[in-house]
Write an enzyme that holds these catalytic residues in place. Structure first.
Site, mmCIF file in Angstrom:
data_model
loop_
_atom_site.group_PDB
_atom_site.id
_atom_site.type_symbol
_atom_site.label_atom_id
_atom_site.label_comp_id
_atom_site.label_asym_id
_atom_site.label_seq_id
_atom_site.Cartn_x
_atom_site.Cartn_y
_atom_site.Cartn_z
ATOM 1 N N GLY A 79 0.790 -1.221 0.000
ATOM 2 C CA GLY A 79 0.000 0.000 0.000
ATOM 3 C C GLY A 79 0.824 1.273 0.000
ATOM 4 C CG ASN A 160 -4.915 3.822 9.173
ATOM 5 O OD1 ASN A 160 -5.274 4.894 8.680
ATOM 6 N ND2 ASN A 160 -3.793 3.719 9.869
ATOM 7 C CD GLN A 190 -6.981 -0.865 7.539
ATOM 8 O OE1 GLN A 190 -7.744 -1.738 7.918
ATOM 9 N NE2 GLN A 190 -5.700 -0.874 7.865
ATOM 10 C CB ALA A 211 -1.516 -9.181 -0.337
ATOM 11 C CG HIS A 212 0.094 -6.583 4.918
ATOM 12 N ND1 HIS A 212 0.042 -6.185 6.243
ATOM 13 C CD2 HIS A 212 0.290 -5.454 4.200
ATOM 14 C CE1 HIS A 212 0.212 -4.873 6.305
ATOM 15 N NE2 HIS A 212 0.372 -4.408 5.083
ATOM 16 C CB THR A 248 12.870 -9.610 -10.630
ATOM 17 O OG1 THR A 248 13.996 -9.338 -11.460
ATOM 18 C CG2 THR A 248 12.391 -11.036 -10.850
ATOM 19 C CB CYS A 338 2.724 3.146 9.709
ATOM 20 S SG CYS A 338 2.211 1.799 8.621
#
Length: 410
Positions: A79, A160, A190, A211-212, A248, A338
């Site tokens: 994000g 959040n 969120q 994703a997390h 990559t 964070c």
């Protein structure tokens, strides 16, 4: 054995807004790309093309679930990178001499920090709009700040720290109707994890998600870029992701991301029902059991993230509550993960107008699929006792100031 050394399986995790455990079904999908199909997807040999097909399949799966074109979906590391790419990408591709950007005071720091950095370097002028007392932002609040040189508006879909959901489809639709030239970005990290999100209905040009937060792996995120939206890449050095994001690709994480999105979509109805029930219990019972506390964010559950309960407790420090809960075997937070380690009160609460001293007693409880009624019962039993003990240690007079009255529920 003390509570602090309890086996991990005995502990209660109530910080799902920070991150979620990897779903075993997601890990199962990821494993082949760690062990056998580990090759570089940019290479031309057969093994590498198998990994390329896995990435293409993941992109199709996410695009189908989120209702967008595969060409509008760009993979990132998460994000924060998506937010930075959206913001800096719009600013740098715009050739106007004067560039004005609007955001809200309650945004995640992955939005606020890059914008404030650009403003410090005089690359943009910046309007930061205060939040309403429930943490929301409305169209009228934003429109009042639009200027002839406004190039970007960035507003989060769901907060959040306090769980309030902004009506982004309504706000962005009204802005686009009159100010079509302005690029619109929303941080949906969120919301995508907790409520159905149809990208075609947000009326956004750019949408960040990851994703997390939804039982997927860390290291995989996405930026939706509406077709035709100009953007300047931020990570250069390769042709990956249409030249906008070199490097990559993280094949296992991308595959896991798609699997997690698919599972979240299938389980959404049950997850919401489960989370809402426990959320309602906490929002009702906490003010009954703890004097001088208030729920933060909207109390209308239809406009609040399922499973998200945030509050502030007078005459105690949020950090002290968290340490005591941790010793009791409960993991929670005082706001954004964070900003852990900051001694300042939440910027979201102060943007809502919460008094500084009251904001220091903030607590965020965010529930997940594995949260049980028994876990909520343990919290409701233990937290009031913790608050009572902490308050008893203070020599200060504990009479709530008049300015606290509008913020307290007990």
């Amino acid at each position: 054995m003390t509570d602090h050394t309890k086996n991990h399986s005995d502990r209660i995790y109530l910080d799902h807004a920070a991150t979620t455990p990897l779903d075993p079904l997601v890990l199962e999908q990821m494993m082949p790309y760690f062990t056998s199909s580990w090759h570089n997807p940019s290479s031309i040999y057969i093994e590498a093309q198998n990994t390329r097909r896995a990435i293409d399949h993941a992109r199709h799966l996410i695009a189908s679930t989120m209702n967008c074109s595969v060409n509008e979906l760009l993979f990132t590391s998460g994000g924060s990178e998506s937010d930075n790419l959206a913001i800096k990408g719009v600013v740098e591709v715009n050739t106007n001499k004067r560039k004005h950007v609007i955001t809200s005071a309650g945004e995640h720091h992955a939005v606020l920090d890059p914008l404030e950095d650009l403003a410090r370097r005089n690359e943009i002028s910046l309007s930061i709009v205060p939040l309403r007392t429930d943490g929301s932002i409305h169209f009228e609040d934003i429109e009042a700040h639009i200027q002839s040189d406004t190039i970007l508006i960035s507003l989060m879909h769901a907060n959040n720290e306090i769980g309030t959901i902004n009506d982004i489809p309504h706000i962005f639709k009204k802005i686009k109707a009159t100010y079509e030239r302005i690029s619109l970005h929303t941080d949906a990290v969120q919301s995508v994890a907790h409520i159905p999100v149809d990208l075609s209905e947000l009326h956004a040009d750019l949408v960040s998600f990851t994703a997390h937060k939804l039982y997927g792996p860390r290291g995989a995120g996405a930026l939706y870029i509406r077709s035709g939206t100009p953007l300047h890449g931020q990570i250069l050095g390769g042709g990956q992701e249409e030249g906008l994001r070199a490097g990559t690709e993280n094949t296992p994480a991308i595959v896991g991301f798609a699997s997690a999105i698919e599972l979240a979509s299938k389980r959404m109805t049950d997850d919401i029902r489960h989370d809402r029930e426990l959320q309602q219990t906490l929002m009702t019972e906490l003010p009954r059991r703890i004097p001088c506390m208030g729920i933060t964010g909207t109390k209308d559950l239809n406009s609040r993230l399922p499973g998200h309960v945030s509050c502030m407790i007078g005459f105690v420090e949020g950090e002290s509550i968290l340490l005591a809960l941790d010793l009791m075997g409960i993991a929670a937070s005082s706001g954004s993960a964070c900003t852990t380690g900051s001694i300042e009160p939440s910027h979201v609460l102060t943007a809502m107008g919460v008094p500084f001293d009251l904001a220091r007693g903030s607590l965020r409880i965010s529930l997940g699929r594995e949260t049980t009624k028994e876990a909520i019962g343990s919290l409701l039993t233990g937290l009031p006792d913790i608050v009572h003990r902490l308050r008893a240690l203070s020599p200060k007079e504990q009479i709530p100031p008049a300015e606290w009255a509008t913020w307290l529920d007990s």
